[in-house]
Design a protein around this motif. Structure first.
Motif, short mmCIF file in Angstrom:
data_model
loop_
_atom_site.label_atom_id
_atom_site.label_comp_id
_atom_site.label_asym_id
_atom_site.label_seq_id
_atom_site.Cartn_x
_atom_site.Cartn_y
_atom_site.Cartn_z
N ASN A 9 -67.70 36.67 -23.59
CA ASN A 9 -66.92 36.09 -22.48
C ASN A 9 -67.40 35.07 -21.61
N ILE A 10 -66.97 33.81 -21.51
CA ILE A 10 -67.55 32.61 -20.95
C ILE A 10 -67.14 32.67 -19.30
N ALA A 11 -68.17 32.46 -18.39
CA ALA A 11 -67.97 32.52 -16.94
C ALA A 11 -67.39 31.12 -16.55
N ASP A 12 -67.62 30.21 -17.30
CA ASP A 12 -67.26 28.85 -16.34
C ASP A 12 -65.78 28.32 -17.11
N THR A 13 -65.28 29.05 -18.01
CA THR A 13 -63.95 28.87 -18.67
C THR A 13 -63.03 29.91 -18.80
N GLY A 14 -61.87 30.02 -19.03
CA GLY A 14 -61.01 31.24 -19.26
C GLY A 14 -61.34 31.55 -20.72
N ASN A 15 -62.17 31.21 -21.55
CA ASN A 15 -62.32 31.36 -22.94
C ASN A 15 -63.31 32.26 -23.44
N ALA A 16 -63.27 32.62 -24.55
CA ALA A 16 -64.36 33.54 -25.12
C ALA A 16 -64.55 33.08 -26.67
N PHE A 17 -65.54 33.61 -27.08
CA PHE A 17 -66.00 33.42 -28.51
C PHE A 17 -65.98 34.57 -29.49
N TYR A 18 -65.58 34.66 -30.37
CA TYR A 18 -65.27 35.88 -31.13
C TYR A 18 -65.97 35.96 -32.63
N ALA A 19 -66.40 37.20 -32.83
CA ALA A 19 -67.17 37.29 -34.20
C ALA A 19 -66.76 38.65 -34.98
N CYS A 20 -66.31 38.88 -36.01
CA CYS A 20 -66.23 40.17 -36.57
C CYS A 20 -67.66 40.40 -37.50
N VAL A 21 -67.98 41.80 -37.44
CA VAL A 21 -69.13 41.84 -38.19
C VAL A 21 -68.62 43.28 -38.91
N ASP A 22 -68.82 43.18 -40.37
CA ASP A 22 -68.52 44.38 -41.20
C ASP A 22 -69.82 45.03 -41.45
N LEU A 23 -69.95 46.35 -41.12
CA LEU A 23 -71.05 47.33 -41.24
C LEU A 23 -70.64 48.39 -42.07
N GLN A 24 -71.65 48.97 -42.58
CA GLN A 24 -71.50 50.40 -43.43
C GLN A 24 -72.53 51.35 -42.59
N VAL A 25 -71.79 52.04 -41.56
CA VAL A 25 -72.77 52.92 -40.72
C VAL A 25 -73.01 54.34 -41.19
N GLY A 26 -74.23 54.60 -40.99
CA GLY A 26 -74.58 56.02 -41.62
C GLY A 26 -75.96 55.89 -42.30
#
Length: 169
Positions: A152-169
């Motif tokens: 989440n960016i402080a100097d605009t109303g935008n954000a950057f997004y990333a999905c990360v696929d994990l095998q947890v365990g």
């Protein structure tokens, strides 16, 4: 007169280079590089994707989105769970590393699984260094998981997004 001609010619010659430099930095931002996010997998040719392959740092949208593409239709393939994304094997504690190509002042970073926020890290309204790492506890989650990471960016109303696929365990 000769000096004026040289000055004008120099300015005309440098203008295209300046435009390229300024346009290049304006369109570059940040993404999760490790474990490889979906856009990192596109950039590394692990999965065949569209234009995000060439600009993995540009998955930007209005703050508050909960999709891998951040609501940006140009990167819709990031939302396709059937694309064959490689899931990185991890324990219950994961170190996410962001790579930034333009460093905006930061409100925070958020991490979600299935719509539930599992972590938030303050950005202190500061500009981050070129890379930032966060350790996130995924206790209570096992098996294949898709983590949505949001910057989440402080100097605009935008954000950057990333999905990360994990095998947890």
């Amino acid at each position: 007169m000769k000096r004026k001609i040289i000055a004008v010619a120099s300015g005309v010659a440098l203008t295209p280079a300046l435009v390229v430099v300024l346009a290049g930095t304006a369109s570059a931002h940040g993404y999760v590089n490790s474990p490889p996010s979906r856009q990192a997998q596109c950039a590394q040719n692990t999965v065949q994707c569209g234009g995000v392959k060439y600009e993995p740092q540009s998955v930007e949208g209005r703050q508050g989105q909960r999709t891998c593409n951040g609501g940006n239709s140009a990167f819709a393939e990031l939302n396709d769970d059937s694309k064959g994304w490689t899931a990185t094997k991890v324990g219950t504690s994961v170190n996410f590393t962001w790579t930034f190509t333009a460093r905006h002042r930061t409100t925070n970073w958020e991490y979600y699984i299935g719509g539930s926020r599992v972590a938030v890290v303050s950005g202190n309204n500061a500009q981050p260094p070129a890379t930032v790492s966060h350790t996130v506890n995924l206790a209570g989650h096992t098996g294949r998981q898709k983590v949505l990471a949001v910057w989440n960016i402080a100097d605009t109303g935008n954000a950057f997004y990333a999905c990360v696929d994990l095998q947890v365990g």
